[in-house]
Scaffold this active site. Structure first.
Site, short mmCIF file in Angstrom:
data_model
loop_
_atom_site.label_atom_id
_atom_site.label_comp_id
_atom_site.label_asym_id
_atom_site.label_seq_id
_atom_site.Cartn_x
_atom_site.Cartn_y
_atom_site.Cartn_z
N ARG A 131 4.64 3.96 -5.98
CA ARG A 131 3.64 4.85 -6.56
C ARG A 131 3.21 5.87 -5.52
NH1 ARG A 131 -1.38 3.87 -10.49
NH2 ARG A 131 -1.76 6.06 -10.88
N ARG A 156 4.23 6.29 -14.05
CA ARG A 156 4.14 5.60 -12.77
C ARG A 156 4.97 4.32 -12.76
NH1 ARG A 156 -0.37 6.61 -15.47
NH2 ARG A 156 -1.63 4.96 -16.30
N ASP A 193 0.87 0.44 -11.71
CA ASP A 193 -0.56 0.72 -11.62
C ASP A 193 -1.26 -0.63 -11.62
OD1 ASP A 193 -2.95 2.27 -11.66
OD2 ASP A 193 -3.16 1.88 -13.80
N ASP A 198 -5.11 -2.20 -11.53
CA ASP A 198 -6.56 -1.95 -11.60
C ASP A 198 -7.30 -3.27 -11.46
OD1 ASP A 198 -6.39 0.82 -12.00
OD2 ASP A 198 -6.26 0.59 -14.18
#
Length: 148
Positions: A85, A97, A100, A102
């Site tokens: 990334r 991407r 990811d 989170d």
């Protein structure tokens, strides 16, 4: 020894070998963050917040960690870099991407800093987060992100 904390992370990928991207990210989380104690199934979803011809593969994991929330953020960002990334989403502008990650929840902490918000403020708007998260939550509790 520090008592472990329970954090829930959302993972998504829409570039490259998506299943392998998720499996590699989960392995690296286990190596650099802590012990994976829960893992959702993988969910294929449409892009959210931007147009793309690439569908996402999403999952959530629960991880026991001794890292602080700030250390956890740094560790997940390093894993994202390691997996290719190069561009983070900012100001509501999203991109394709390879991975990811989170932070959704960290124990019952509420953090509201410019670069770190826990619980994740948009998670309830995103089925691709909430479906896998509900799979792995211990209790069927709807997290109130507006609680202080």
């Amino acid at each position: 020894m520090t008592e472990p904390h329970l954090a829930y992370l959302s993972l998504g990928t829409n570039l490259g070998r998506r299943r392998q991207n998720l499996l590699r990210a989960i392995r690296l989380i286990g190596e650099h963050v802590g012990r994976i104690v829960r893992q959702s199934s993988f969910h294929e979803t449409e892009p959210w917040g931007f147009q793309s011809t690439h569908r996402f593969l999403n999952a959530c994991v629960g991880v026991e960690t001794t890292l602080t929330p700030r250390q956890l953020l740094h560790a997940t960002q390093q894993i994202e870099l390691q997996l290719g990334r190069r561009q983070k989403s900012a100001n509501g502008i999203y991109h394709d991407r390879p991975i990811d990650i989170d932070i959704l929840l960290y124990d019952d902490l509420h953090i509201d800093e410019p670069d770190l918000k826990i619980p994740h403020p948009l998670m309830h708007q995103r089925d691709f987060v909430m479906l896998p998260l509900r799979e792995i939550l211990k209790e069927k509790v709807d997290v109130d992100v507006n609680q202080n």
